[in-house]
Scaffold this motif. Structure first.
Motif, PDB file in Angstrom:
ATOM      1  N   PRO A 121       2.977   5.665 -27.239  1.00 44.07           N
ATOM      2  CA  PRO A 121       2.538   6.495 -28.456  1.00 44.07           C
ATOM      3  C   PRO A 121       0.897   6.874 -27.771  1.00 44.07           C
ATOM      4  CG  PRO A 121       2.499   4.442 -28.722  1.00 44.07           C
ATOM      5  CD  PRO A 121       3.193   4.510 -27.718  1.00 44.07           C
ATOM      6  N   SER A 122       0.491   8.197 -28.211  1.00 44.61           N
ATOM      7  CA  SER A 122      -0.882   8.375 -28.234  1.00 44.61           C
ATOM      8  C   SER A 122      -1.230   9.481 -29.418  1.00 44.61           C
ATOM      9  CB  SER A 122      -1.110   9.169 -26.946  1.00 44.61           C
ATOM     10  OG  SER A 122      -2.201   9.469 -26.498  1.00 44.61           O
ATOM     11  N   PHE A 123      -2.275  10.050 -29.377  1.00 42.76           N
ATOM     12  CA  PHE A 123      -2.743  10.893 -30.470  1.00 42.76           C
ATOM     13  C   PHE A 123      -3.412  12.119 -30.006  1.00 42.76           C
ATOM     14  CE2 PHE A 123      -2.173   6.569 -31.989  1.00 42.76           C
ATOM     15  CZ  PHE A 123      -1.505   6.836 -33.118  1.00 42.76           C
ATOM     16  N   SER A 124      -3.555  13.108 -31.026  1.00 40.68           N
ATOM     17  CA  SER A 124      -4.320  14.400 -30.689  1.00 40.68           C
ATOM     18  C   SER A 124      -5.539  14.324 -31.580  1.00 40.68           C
ATOM     19  CB  SER A 124      -3.428  15.454 -30.850  1.00 40.68           C
ATOM     20  OG  SER A 124      -4.193  16.778 -30.678  1.00 40.68           O
TER      21      SER A 124
ATOM     22  N   VAL B 182       1.116  12.043 -30.704  1.00 42.37           N
ATOM     23  CA  VAL B 182       1.591  12.497 -29.467  1.00 42.37           C
ATOM     24  C   VAL B 182       2.408  11.739 -28.741  1.00 42.37           C
ATOM     25  CG1 VAL B 182       1.169  13.655 -27.154  1.00 42.37           C
ATOM     26  CG2 VAL B 182      -0.316  14.116 -29.125  1.00 42.37           C
ATOM     27  N   TRP B 183       3.627  12.042 -28.312  1.00 47.68           N
ATOM     28  CA  TRP B 183       4.456  10.999 -27.344  1.00 47.68           C
ATOM     29  C   TRP B 183       4.437  11.281 -25.995  1.00 47.68           C
ATOM     30  CZ3 TRP B 183       5.943   6.444 -29.215  1.00 47.68           C
ATOM     31  CH2 TRP B 183       6.251   6.264 -30.449  1.00 47.68           C
ATOM     32  N   ILE B 184       4.103  10.314 -25.289  1.00 52.82           N
ATOM     33  CA  ILE B 184       4.059  10.619 -23.618  1.00 52.82           C
ATOM     34  C   ILE B 184       5.552  10.038 -23.149  1.00 52.82           C
ATOM     35  CG2 ILE B 184       3.140   9.979 -21.525  1.00 52.82           C
ATOM     36  CD1 ILE B 184       0.280   9.510 -23.392  1.00 52.82           C
ATOM     37  N   LEU B 185       6.238  10.929 -22.426  1.00 60.55           N
ATOM     38  CA  LEU B 185       7.590  10.338 -21.847  1.00 60.55           C
ATOM     39  C   LEU B 185       7.285  10.170 -20.477  1.00 60.55           C
ATOM     40  CD1 LEU B 185      10.407  10.436 -22.111  1.00 60.55           C
ATOM     41  CD2 LEU B 185      10.604  12.600 -21.307  1.00 60.55           C
TER      42      LEU B 185
ATOM     43  N   MET C 125       5.437  16.354 -27.400  1.00 69.66           N
ATOM     44  CA  MET C 125       5.568  15.336 -26.347  1.00 69.66           C
ATOM     45  C   MET C 125       5.087  15.763 -24.937  1.00 69.66           C
ATOM     46  SD  MET C 125       9.481  13.335 -26.526  1.00 69.66           S
ATOM     47  CE  MET C 125      10.295  14.969 -25.958  1.00 69.66           C
ATOM     48  N   ARG C 126       4.859  14.858 -24.165  1.00 62.10           N
ATOM     49  CA  ARG C 126       4.092  15.166 -22.791  1.00 62.10           C
ATOM     50  C   ARG C 126       5.205  14.672 -21.808  1.00 62.10           C
ATOM     51  NH1 ARG C 126      -0.522  17.699 -22.850  1.00 62.10           N
ATOM     52  NH2 ARG C 126      -0.883  17.372 -20.803  1.00 62.10           N
TER      53      ARG C 126
END
Length: 151
Positions: free
Chosen positions: A68-71, A78-81, A115-116
């Motif tokens: 998990p992350s955030f914008s 934001v989700w980092i794959l 998602m990134r």
């Protein structure tokens, strides 16, 4: 094939494939350190890991791990794959597609803005898979990294 969210009970099943994933990217195996790493992520709820399991024998076909992350600009999650890997004998069976669709569904359910994902510039197979479910190359922002040594 069924997709399940990993728990601590899956560590013995997940670790060998996680080690193969690390080796694929040129890292040394370190199975015990890899297991401890996964155990910390799961026990601290610092990541979400999905497993693709074979219907017939329950063997692990592949996995993906999201952080998990955030914008701050979008004021949303934001989700980092960060990791996705399919066992060699399970490739071309849409395992990655199923894992990615599950991750995408989870991102929607948690009201994420996006998602990134990153992959090596030469990994054309991964690029095609990502694009097939809606990822596109970021043309608005350039990504940089700053390596931090633990010396």
């Amino acid at each position: 094939m069924r997709i399940v969210q990993a728990t601590l009970e899956h560590l013995d099943l997940l670790t060998p494939l996680f080690v193969k994933y690390r080796e694929f990217y040129g890292e040394l195996p370190f199975p015990e350190s890899s297991r401890k790493f996964l155990e910390k992520r799961l026990s601290r709820q610092e990541s979400v890991i999905y497993l693709a399991l074979a219907d017939d024998d329950g063997r692990l076909l592949g996995f993906c791990q999201l952080y998990p992350s955030f914008s701050s600009l979008a004021l949303k999650r934001v989700w980092i794959l960060n990791d996705i890997y399919v066992a060699e004998d399970a490739r071309r069976q849409l395992v990655a597609d199923r894992l990615l669709q599950t991750a995408k569904k989870m991102a929607r359910e948690t009201n994420a803005v996006r998602m990134r994902v990153s992959t090596s510039v030469s990994n054309e197979v991964a690029k095609k898979v990502y694009e097939s479910i809606g990822f596109h190359e970021d043309t608005e922002f350039t990504n940089y990294i700053l390596p931090i040594n633990s010396d």
